[in-house]
Design a protein around this motif. Structure first.
Motif, PDB file in Angstrom:
ATOM      1  N   THR A  45     106.879  54.770  48.260  1.00  0.00           N
ATOM      2  CA  THR A  45     107.006  55.867  49.202  1.00  0.00           C
ATOM      3  C   THR A  45     106.053  55.631  50.364  1.00  0.00           C
ATOM      4  N   THR A 135     102.719  51.961  52.591  1.00  0.00           N
ATOM      5  CA  THR A 135     103.710  52.323  51.590  1.00  0.00           C
ATOM      6  C   THR A 135     103.051  52.216  50.226  1.00  0.00           C
ATOM      7  N   GLU A 138     105.205  54.214  43.493  1.00  0.00           N
ATOM      8  CA  GLU A 138     105.664  55.433  42.852  1.00  0.00           C
ATOM      9  C   GLU A 138     105.768  55.222  41.350  1.00  0.00           C
ATOM     10  N   THR A 185     110.153  64.146  46.843  1.00  0.00           N
ATOM     11  CA  THR A 185     110.557  62.762  47.012  1.00  0.00           C
ATOM     12  C   THR A 185     111.856  62.538  46.256  1.00  0.00           C
ATOM     13  N   PRO A 191     104.625  59.971  43.311  1.00  0.00           N
ATOM     14  CA  PRO A 191     103.696  58.955  43.817  1.00  0.00           C
ATOM     15  C   PRO A 191     102.646  58.642  42.762  1.00  0.00           C
TER      16      PRO A 191
END
Length: 199
Positions: A45, A135, A138, A185, A191
Protein backbone atom coordinates in the motif's frame (compact mmCIF):
# COMPACT_ATOMS: atom_id res chain seq x y z
CA UNK A 1 -14.03 -6.08 20.37
CA UNK A 2 -12.95 -9.61 19.59
CA UNK A 3 -12.58 -12.21 22.32
CA UNK A 4 -9.28 -12.74 24.10
CA UNK A 5 -7.18 -15.86 23.86
CA UNK A 6 -5.25 -17.22 26.80
CA UNK A 7 -1.44 -17.40 26.49
CA UNK A 8 -0.44 -19.81 23.74
CA UNK A 9 -4.09 -20.49 22.93
CA UNK A 10 -6.16 -19.96 19.83
CA UNK A 11 -5.71 -21.19 16.29
CA UNK A 12 -2.52 -21.57 14.35
CA UNK A 13 -0.68 -23.65 16.92
CA UNK A 14 -0.32 -20.79 19.41
CA UNK A 15 0.24 -17.98 16.90
CA UNK A 16 -2.21 -15.85 18.88
CA UNK A 17 -1.44 -14.87 22.46
CA UNK A 18 -2.60 -12.43 25.10
CA UNK A 19 -2.03 -9.61 22.66
CA UNK A 20 -4.77 -11.17 20.47
CA UNK A 21 -2.91 -10.25 17.30
CA UNK A 22 -1.01 -12.35 14.83
CA UNK A 23 2.48 -12.96 16.17
CA UNK A 24 4.96 -12.77 13.32
CA UNK A 25 7.35 -15.18 15.01
CA UNK A 26 7.75 -16.71 18.44
CA UNK A 27 11.37 -15.62 18.65
CA UNK A 28 10.92 -12.04 17.50
CA UNK A 29 7.74 -11.37 19.55
CA UNK A 30 6.49 -8.96 16.88
CA UNK A 31 2.74 -8.45 16.82
CA UNK A 32 0.77 -7.07 13.88
CA UNK A 33 -1.58 -4.14 14.50
CA UNK A 34 -4.93 -3.71 12.79
CA UNK A 35 -6.13 -7.32 12.72
CA UNK A 36 -6.19 -10.45 14.84
CA UNK A 37 -5.67 -13.03 12.11
CA UNK A 38 -3.84 -11.79 9.02
CA UNK A 39 -1.26 -14.15 7.61
CA UNK A 40 1.57 -13.76 5.15
CA UNK A 41 2.82 -10.87 3.06
CA UNK A 42 2.82 -9.92 -0.58
CA UNK A 43 0.43 -6.99 -0.84
CA UNK A 44 1.55 -3.38 -0.70
CA UNK A 45 0.00 0.00 0.00
CA UNK A 46 1.41 3.41 -0.97
CA UNK A 47 1.12 6.08 1.70
CA UNK A 48 0.88 9.84 1.17
CA UNK A 49 3.56 12.24 2.37
CA UNK A 50 2.66 14.40 5.37
CA UNK A 51 -0.23 12.16 6.49
CA UNK A 52 -0.05 10.57 9.92
CA UNK A 53 -1.35 6.98 9.81
CA UNK A 54 -2.44 5.07 12.92
CA UNK A 55 -3.43 1.41 13.31
CA UNK A 56 -4.85 -0.14 16.53
CA UNK A 57 -3.20 -2.76 18.70
CA UNK A 58 -5.20 -4.34 21.54
CA UNK A 59 -3.38 -5.61 24.64
CA UNK A 60 -5.37 -7.72 27.08
CA UNK A 61 -2.77 -7.38 29.82
CA UNK A 62 0.31 -5.30 30.60
CA UNK A 63 3.31 -5.83 28.36
CA UNK A 64 6.74 -4.28 27.98
CA UNK A 65 7.49 -3.01 24.48
CA UNK A 66 10.80 -1.95 22.94
CA UNK A 67 10.53 -1.73 19.13
CA UNK A 68 8.32 -0.76 16.18
CA UNK A 69 8.69 -2.53 12.83
CA UNK A 70 7.29 -2.02 9.34
CA UNK A 71 8.23 -3.11 5.82
CA UNK A 72 9.26 -0.87 2.91
CA UNK A 73 8.33 -2.45 -0.43
CA UNK A 74 9.21 0.51 -2.67
CA UNK A 75 11.82 2.91 -1.35
CA UNK A 76 11.96 6.71 -1.66
CA UNK A 77 14.80 8.98 -0.61
CA UNK A 78 12.99 10.23 2.47
CA UNK A 79 12.36 9.24 6.09
CA UNK A 80 9.56 8.03 8.33
CA UNK A 81 8.82 8.85 11.95
CA UNK A 82 7.00 6.33 14.10
CA UNK A 83 5.35 6.36 17.49
CA UNK A 84 2.61 5.11 19.75
CA UNK A 85 -0.65 6.77 20.82
CA UNK A 86 -3.10 6.01 23.59
CA UNK A 87 -6.75 5.43 22.77
CA UNK A 88 -9.96 7.30 23.49
CA UNK A 89 -13.17 5.77 22.12
CA UNK A 90 -11.38 3.91 19.31
CA UNK A 91 -9.54 7.03 18.19
CA UNK A 92 -5.83 7.80 18.73
CA UNK A 93 -5.52 10.46 21.41
CA UNK A 94 -2.56 11.34 23.66
CA UNK A 95 0.96 10.59 22.46
CA UNK A 96 2.48 7.70 24.42
CA UNK A 97 5.93 7.90 22.80
CA UNK A 98 7.55 9.52 19.78
CA UNK A 99 9.88 6.63 18.95
CA UNK A 100 12.01 8.35 16.32
CA UNK A 101 12.96 8.32 12.67
CA UNK A 102 14.26 5.84 10.14
CA UNK A 103 15.20 6.13 6.47
CA UNK A 104 12.81 4.68 3.90
CA UNK A 105 15.46 5.04 1.20
CA UNK A 106 16.00 1.27 1.03
CA UNK A 107 13.59 -1.64 0.90
CA UNK A 108 13.14 -4.25 3.60
CA UNK A 109 12.17 -4.44 7.26
CA UNK A 110 12.69 -1.31 9.36
CA UNK A 111 13.05 -1.99 13.08
CA UNK A 112 13.06 1.15 15.24
CA UNK A 113 13.97 0.45 18.86
CA UNK A 114 13.24 2.51 21.95
CA UNK A 115 13.84 2.29 25.68
CA UNK A 116 11.67 -0.52 27.01
CA UNK A 117 8.46 0.70 28.59
CA UNK A 118 5.45 -0.94 30.20
CA UNK A 119 2.11 -0.63 28.43
CA UNK A 120 -0.95 -1.35 30.52
CA UNK A 121 -3.89 -3.32 29.12
CA UNK A 122 -5.96 -1.50 26.52
CA UNK A 123 -5.93 -0.20 22.96
CA UNK A 124 -2.89 1.57 21.54
CA UNK A 125 -2.26 3.03 18.10
CA UNK A 126 0.91 2.41 16.09
CA UNK A 127 1.55 5.54 14.05
CA UNK A 128 3.74 6.51 11.11
CA UNK A 129 4.29 9.65 9.04
CA UNK A 130 6.71 10.19 6.16
CA UNK A 131 8.00 13.19 4.23
CA UNK A 132 7.89 11.03 1.09
CA UNK A 133 5.51 8.46 -0.33
CA UNK A 134 7.00 4.99 0.21
CA UNK A 135 5.03 1.86 -0.57
CA UNK A 136 4.68 -0.26 2.54
CA UNK A 137 4.01 -3.96 3.00
CA UNK A 138 0.54 -5.23 3.83
CA UNK A 139 -0.82 -8.19 5.67
CA UNK A 140 -2.90 -10.23 3.24
CA UNK A 141 -5.87 -12.45 3.96
CA UNK A 142 -4.59 -15.90 3.07
CA UNK A 143 -7.05 -17.97 5.08
CA UNK A 144 -10.27 -15.96 4.79
CA UNK A 145 -10.28 -14.80 8.40
CA UNK A 146 -8.69 -11.33 8.45
CA UNK A 147 -10.69 -9.23 10.91
CA UNK A 148 -10.45 -5.46 10.90
CA UNK A 149 -11.06 -4.08 14.39
CA UNK A 150 -12.77 -0.96 13.02
CA UNK A 151 -15.23 -2.90 10.89
CA UNK A 152 -16.07 -2.90 7.20
CA UNK A 153 -18.38 -0.77 5.04
CA UNK A 154 -21.64 -2.34 3.93
CA UNK A 155 -20.14 -3.23 0.56
CA UNK A 156 -17.55 -5.48 2.30
CA UNK A 157 -15.11 -4.42 -0.42
CA UNK A 158 -12.74 -2.82 2.07
CA UNK A 159 -11.70 -3.03 5.70
CA UNK A 160 -11.40 -0.03 8.00
CA UNK A 161 -7.97 -0.46 9.53
CA UNK A 162 -7.17 2.89 11.11
CA UNK A 163 -7.16 6.67 10.89
CA UNK A 164 -5.00 9.14 8.99
CA UNK A 165 -4.77 12.88 9.41
CA UNK A 166 -2.78 15.78 7.96
CA UNK A 167 0.55 16.36 9.70
CA UNK A 168 3.57 18.02 8.13
CA UNK A 169 6.53 15.74 8.73
CA UNK A 170 8.11 16.64 12.09
CA UNK A 171 7.92 15.47 15.68
CA UNK A 172 4.67 13.61 16.28
CA UNK A 173 1.80 15.83 17.44
CA UNK A 174 0.25 15.49 20.88
CA UNK A 175 -2.63 14.78 20.68
CA UNK A 176 -3.32 13.03 17.37
CA UNK A 177 -4.83 15.35 14.71
CA UNK A 178 -8.55 15.94 15.12
CA UNK A 179 -11.04 15.04 12.39
CA UNK A 180 -8.83 12.40 10.82
CA UNK A 181 -10.11 10.19 8.00
CA UNK A 182 -11.18 6.61 8.61
CA UNK A 183 -8.71 4.75 6.42
CA UNK A 184 -9.54 1.61 4.51
CA UNK A 185 -7.80 -0.54 1.97
CA UNK A 186 -8.39 -3.51 -0.33
CA UNK A 187 -10.62 -6.41 0.56
CA UNK A 188 -9.44 -8.10 3.75
CA UNK A 189 -6.01 -6.48 3.91
CA UNK A 190 -4.20 -4.41 6.52
CA UNK A 191 -0.92 -2.44 6.53
CA UNK A 192 1.93 -4.16 8.29
CA UNK A 193 2.82 -2.16 11.42
CA UNK A 194 4.28 -4.28 14.20
CA UNK A 195 5.18 -3.78 17.85
CA UNK A 196 7.76 -5.89 19.65
CA UNK A 197 6.48 -7.04 23.02
CA UNK A 198 8.64 -8.48 25.76
CA UNK A 199 7.07 -11.31 27.74
Amino acid sequence: MVSIYTPGGGGGGGDNSWARHRRVSATANLYTAGSDSGQGTGGTTAITANRLYAVPLYLAKSFDADAFQFYVATAVAFSARVGLYRDTALYPAALEIDIGTVSVGTTGYKLVTFTQRTLTAGVYWLALVSDGGPTLGEIQNLDGTLNAFLGSPASSATNNWGWDGAHTYAALPDPFPAAATLTNTGNRRAPWFMLRLVA
